[in-house]
Design a protein around this motif. Sequence first.
Motif, mmCIF file in Angstrom:
data_model
loop_
_atom_site.group_PDB
_atom_site.id
_atom_site.type_symbol
_atom_site.label_atom_id
_atom_site.label_comp_id
_atom_site.label_asym_id
_atom_site.label_seq_id
_atom_site.Cartn_x
_atom_site.Cartn_y
_atom_site.Cartn_z
ATOM 1 N N GLY A 170 0.994 -1.057 -0.009
ATOM 2 C CA GLY A 170 0.074 0.154 0.076
ATOM 3 C C GLY A 170 0.808 1.114 0.139
ATOM 4 O O GLY A 170 0.279 2.412 0.410
ATOM 5 N N GLY A 171 1.867 1.286 -0.457
ATOM 6 C CA GLY A 171 2.908 2.363 -0.278
ATOM 7 C C GLY A 171 2.400 3.610 -1.256
ATOM 8 O O GLY A 171 2.731 4.611 -0.503
ATOM 9 N N MET A 194 -1.586 5.064 -6.987
ATOM 10 C CA MET A 194 -2.280 4.475 -6.227
ATOM 11 C C MET A 194 -3.258 3.098 -7.253
ATOM 12 O O MET A 194 -3.327 2.073 -6.908
ATOM 13 C CB MET A 194 -3.315 4.991 -5.300
ATOM 14 N N LYS A 195 -3.658 3.715 -8.250
ATOM 15 C CA LYS A 195 -4.538 2.808 -9.159
ATOM 16 C C LYS A 195 -3.511 1.869 -9.736
ATOM 17 O O LYS A 195 -3.840 0.495 -10.108
ATOM 18 C CB LYS A 195 -5.332 3.556 -10.149
ATOM 19 N N LYS A 196 -2.408 2.483 -9.861
ATOM 20 C CA LYS A 196 -1.453 1.515 -10.529
ATOM 21 C C LYS A 196 -0.891 0.340 -9.751
ATOM 22 O O LYS A 196 -0.570 -0.861 -10.345
ATOM 23 C CB LYS A 196 -0.186 2.392 -10.838
ATOM 24 N N GLY A 232 3.820 -2.881 -2.886
ATOM 25 C CA GLY A 232 4.171 -1.530 -2.694
ATOM 26 C C GLY A 232 4.640 -1.180 -4.046
ATOM 27 O O GLY A 232 4.547 -1.814 -5.180
ATOM 28 N N LEU A 233 5.275 0.280 -4.471
ATOM 29 C CA LEU A 233 5.737 0.720 -5.565
ATOM 30 C C LEU A 233 6.935 0.004 -6.013
ATOM 31 O O LEU A 233 7.826 -0.866 -4.983
ATOM 32 C CB LEU A 233 6.140 1.995 -5.640
ATOM 33 N N GLU A 234 7.420 -0.013 -7.054
ATOM 34 C CA GLU A 234 8.506 -0.810 -7.735
ATOM 35 C C GLU A 234 9.846 0.064 -7.201
ATOM 36 O O GLU A 234 9.808 1.238 -7.076
ATOM 37 C CB GLU A 234 8.633 -0.842 -9.183
#
Length: 660
Positions: free
Chosen positions: A236-237, A271-273, A347-349
Amino acid sequence: MTEAASRKDEKASSNIDETGLRRELGPLSRYAVVIGTLLAVLLSVHQLFNMQLFGIVVLEGRYLYLLAGIFLAMAFLVFSAVPQSEPGVKWWDALLAAAAVGGATYFAWTAEISLDLGWEYAPPDMARYVSILMWALTLEATRRAGGWVLFFFVLAFSLYPTFADKMPGPISGFAQPFMDVIPYHIISAESSFGIPMKAFGNLVIGFILFGAVLQYTGGGKFFNDLALALVGRYRGGAAKVAIFASGFMGSMSGSVISNVLTTGAVSIPAMKKTGFTSRYAAATEACASTGGVLMPPIMGATAFVMASFLARPYVEIAVAAAIPSLLYYFGLFAQIDAYAAKRGLKGLEPSEVPSLSAAAREGWMYLFVFALLIFMMVALRQDTLAPFYATALLLVINQFVRNHRFTLQTGLNLIVGIGRALSELVAILLGVGLIVGAFSATGLAGTLVNDLIFLAGGSTIMLLIMGAVTAFIFGMGMTVTACYIFLAVVLAPALEQAGLNVLAVHLFILYWGMVSYITPPVALGAFAASTLAGANPFKTGLEAMRLGGVIYIAPFFFVLNPALVGEAPALEVAGVLTTALIGVWFLSCALQGHISFFGSLGEGAMGLLLRLGLFAGGLLFAFPGIDSWGLSHWAFSLIGLVVSLPALVVAWRNGRSATR
């Protein structure tokens, strides 16, 4: 940057506007705003630093008239009468701006004689006519900056003293002729040029200046990168980054809508990504942006107005607001973590997340600016001067940061941005001041206090519920500062008279005044975020209500237990805060049906019962002790633990099963 590019940037920023009337400025009007802003800032520096150049000492009343004249005039340049697509100022707006300067100059020139002869009660004819002009200009500027809802509110209340005697008992008051009421609004220190405008002239202008310069010098990017580095790679980052970024931005801007549309343009797609639904992403941004206005150190402009109302140092307001703000953001953070854990979101890449060392290396100097700001406010008690020194340090640092070093064009854009923000705020504050003046002129505030207490029947809880509903209704469609000022006059005295802590009461009405930004049918913050996310507005509002659930409950906790606003010994504050954080964690997990680090509460009837039990346990953990019941705060916490235990055990078992 070219003139065309500058206009393009300005046009983009003009979309961040709650009324839709902010216009794109032409070259001539841009330079007029630049000159007006510089004059106002220099005037403030001269007044607040008590410089007395050439032996000139400016009376406070004269200073406020001059500031109002400059920014009221600029409001007619910045905002159009109707939505306008082409750039430039119409001739009638230029005429209104000139009239604002002329009217304010007249009262600034006559400030001393007005004070000596009591013009607020017995003005000469000329002062009466100029007062009517300034009143009409204030109403129109309020409409342009704050919208029709605020305009009609201000108009009705500003004229209320003329027909107060014809109103029913609870809201009746002493009536006065129109030609006496309007001069009272403009000349007295109890209306337009009362507490709201004094707070602006003495405190707000410096902090708005600091916030704008911080953004233009790369401070906003630094704190966003810092948030990315700290939490971006965890589950959820993207949403957790939105909490930090929107909270920081909202604290400076003071506008929920502006905050949603600026930070949301980046946070919602991220967030959608990473797997969040459009509705959930929009609701997260709306809640994070709403909380920013409640978060120290700046809290928009509201904290400074509150400091003026309570006649207390701004630092005390900021410290008191820190714990409720922590509870709100902790609750939002806990819900996002539970939501992400329940759905297995990542989380994000790593390629999208800057390293902590890189973020710190690029922006470490901004920490020195905040250190100076906090040192001057806390240690030296220089609330008024601190933001000017911090801004000066920022401008010096800026010249050593290659990526954000000012050019002539970016410097002009900065000044125009500051002028826009300050003129919008002054237009609203002058209008809301008319409401304060109406209550002062009729004595209505005292009447309403007695009526509210009578209706509550001596019950503190009932009085608080009535106060919460009142604050929610009056908060619909109003800006944060306008709503707070109104409630501080109408509602706060009733709650204070019931024996509640004064500081906690003012934070209570501020929080409940903000609720309408995420609560349908109004939910302006949620609706604005839904347009960016492509989500259903009403469903986004309902999701925002669940995500921001702590904002409905926490005000009752801290108004009944002043330890949660720091009004108690340090040991008691630490203990109460600990149990409140546990309570907020349980509440947040109950709303999502998943306990972080434990597991899911399951579905169906059993899952619903466990969620209700966990929710009740959370309430009990954070609930203050009630002497009449013979139960202390710790007794409630122990009962809360017992009530929550079944949910904790089931979630732990479900978590172990899922792991196996």
